[in-house]
Design a protein around this motif. Structure first.
Motif, mmCIF file in Angstrom:
data_model
loop_
_atom_site.group_PDB
_atom_site.id
_atom_site.type_symbol
_atom_site.label_atom_id
_atom_site.label_comp_id
_atom_site.label_asym_id
_atom_site.label_seq_id
_atom_site.Cartn_x
_atom_site.Cartn_y
_atom_site.Cartn_z
ATOM 1 N N VAL A 43 0.857 -1.186 0.000
ATOM 2 C CA VAL A 43 0.000 0.000 0.000
ATOM 3 C C VAL A 43 0.890 1.232 0.000
ATOM 4 O O VAL A 43 2.055 1.182 0.383
ATOM 5 C CB VAL A 43 -0.942 0.030 1.235
ATOM 6 N N GLU A 44 0.335 2.354 -0.442
ATOM 7 C CA GLU A 44 1.035 3.627 -0.384
ATOM 8 C C GLU A 44 0.806 4.229 0.991
ATOM 9 O O GLU A 44 -0.322 4.589 1.341
ATOM 10 C CB GLU A 44 0.521 4.575 -1.471
ATOM 11 N N ILE A 45 1.868 4.339 1.785
ATOM 12 C CA ILE A 45 1.762 4.819 3.162
ATOM 13 C C ILE A 45 1.872 6.340 3.179
ATOM 14 O O ILE A 45 2.733 6.912 2.505
ATOM 15 C CB ILE A 45 2.877 4.188 4.021
ATOM 16 N N PRO A 46 1.005 7.035 3.943
ATOM 17 C CA PRO A 46 1.119 8.485 4.042
ATOM 18 C C PRO A 46 2.394 8.894 4.776
ATOM 19 O O PRO A 46 2.945 8.114 5.548
ATOM 20 C CB PRO A 46 -0.129 8.892 4.826
ATOM 21 N N GLU A 47 2.848 10.107 4.525
ATOM 22 C CA GLU A 47 4.099 10.583 5.121
ATOM 23 C C GLU A 47 3.817 11.407 6.377
ATOM 24 O O GLU A 47 2.788 12.062 6.489
ATOM 25 C CB GLU A 47 4.869 11.432 4.111
ATOM 26 N N THR A 48 4.768 11.373 7.328
ATOM 27 C CA THR A 48 4.693 12.186 8.540
ATOM 28 C C THR A 48 6.110 12.575 8.943
ATOM 29 O O THR A 48 7.067 11.923 8.571
ATOM 30 C CB THR A 48 4.006 11.416 9.686
ATOM 31 N N LYS A 49 6.245 13.641 9.723
ATOM 32 C CA LYS A 49 7.563 14.078 10.179
ATOM 33 C C LYS A 49 7.967 13.419 11.490
ATOM 34 O O LYS A 49 9.105 13.458 11.875
ATOM 35 C CB LYS A 49 7.596 15.596 10.322
#
Length: 135
Positions: A43-49
């Motif tokens: 799956v395409e995982i969302p990005e986070t800092k």
């Protein structure tokens, strides 16, 4: 003396048993390595800092694809089956950690339903998988 002379005679045929043993071992190794490389659902995982925590040993993974399909440890399940299996795992491990890996295009309603199941079962350790944003 005649017996010794017969042992030193050239072979009329080749014994291929050791060669077949080697071929079977290589085939088994190839099959194991090929199936071992398939881990979960892509799956395409969302990005986070924020940086992620290390996974715990007896952790269960829930994946939600962009199409809304739900997987528990790489096996497709519906929400009823998910609740049943998580309940069984929770009975064996009261502090069951769960990791939720949702596709960035997954419907929020499906993610919310999975989180409600975790809340209903008393699973408090729920992690969301993201990838670190660059910059």
């Amino acid at each position: 003396m005649a017996d010794i002379k017969e042992d030193n005679q050239p072979y009329d045929e080749i014994n291929i048993t050791p060669m077949l043993d080697l071929a079977y071992v290589l085939l088994v190794i190839f099959i194991i390595m090929t199936t071992a490389s398939v881990q979960g659902v892509k799956v395409e995982i969302p990005e986070t800092k924020a940086t992620g925590n290390l996974a715990k040993p007896d952790i269960r993974g829930i994946t939600i694809t962009g199409e809304g399909d739900v997987y528990l440890d790489a096996y497709p399940v519906d929400l009823g089956t998910l609740e049943q299996r998580l309940g069984e795992y929770k009975a064996n491990n009261p502090e069951l950690p769960v990791v939720l890996k949702g596709d960035a295009a997954a419907h929020y309603e499906k993610v919310s339903a999975v989180l409600e199941i975790c809340k209903k079962l008393g699973i408090t350790e729920v992690g969301l998988v993201t990838k670190k944003a660059e910059g």
